[in-house]
Design a protein around this motif. Structure first.
Motif, PDB file in Angstrom:
ATOM      1  N   LEU A  47       0.826  -1.217   0.000  1.00 57.81           N
ATOM      2  CA  LEU A  47       0.000   0.000   0.000  1.00 57.81           C
ATOM      3  C   LEU A  47       0.857   1.263   0.000  1.00 57.81           C
ATOM      4  N   TYR A  48       1.917   1.270   0.780  1.00 54.22           N
ATOM      5  CA  TYR A  48       2.813   2.424   0.809  1.00 54.22           C
ATOM      6  C   TYR A  48       3.434   2.648  -0.576  1.00 54.22           C
ATOM      7  N   GLY A  49       3.861   1.578  -1.216  1.00 50.24           N
ATOM      8  CA  GLY A  49       4.420   1.692  -2.564  1.00 50.24           C
ATOM      9  C   GLY A  49       3.396   2.187  -3.566  1.00 50.24           C
ATOM     10  N   ALA A  50       2.144   1.711  -3.450  1.00 46.30           N
ATOM     11  CA  ALA A  50       1.096   2.132  -4.376  1.00 46.30           C
ATOM     12  C   ALA A  50       0.801   3.624  -4.236  1.00 46.30           C
ATOM     13  N   VAL A  51       0.697   4.098  -3.014  1.00 51.48           N
ATOM     14  CA  VAL A  51       0.427   5.528  -2.783  1.00 51.48           C
ATOM     15  C   VAL A  51       1.589   6.374  -3.291  1.00 51.48           C
ATOM     16  N   THR A  52       2.800   5.962  -2.969  1.00 59.74           N
ATOM     17  CA  THR A  52       3.980   6.706  -3.409  1.00 59.74           C
ATOM     18  C   THR A  52       4.089   6.719  -4.934  1.00 59.74           C
TER      19      THR A  52
END
Length: 74
Positions: A47-52
């Protein structure tokens, strides 16, 4: 719907690429002790990678300005 996807294509590509990168980061370089809040679980890292990725890729979108009538009648 098709117009929305076309307009947001770079952001969608960024979200997908970021999610894959986040998961791969967890898989190969993640925190093994479990004390890291982002990389201790695959869901958090993905999720962190997707948002970034979404934010990063959407920075390169061109914004089309609306045309306004000079007389003030929009």
């Amino acid at each position: 719907m098709k117009k929305f996807v076309k307009k947001q294509l770079l952001a969608i590509i960024g979200i997908t690429a970021g999610a894959v990168a986040g998961f791969l980061y967890w898989k190969f370089a993640g925190c093994s002790s479990g004390s890291c809040p982002i990389t201790s679980k695959p869901l958090n890292s993905t999720l962190y990678g997707a948002v970034t990725g979404g934010f990063l890729f959407s920075m390169f979108q061109k914004n089309k300005k609306e045309k306004h009538d000079v007389s003030g009648n929009n």
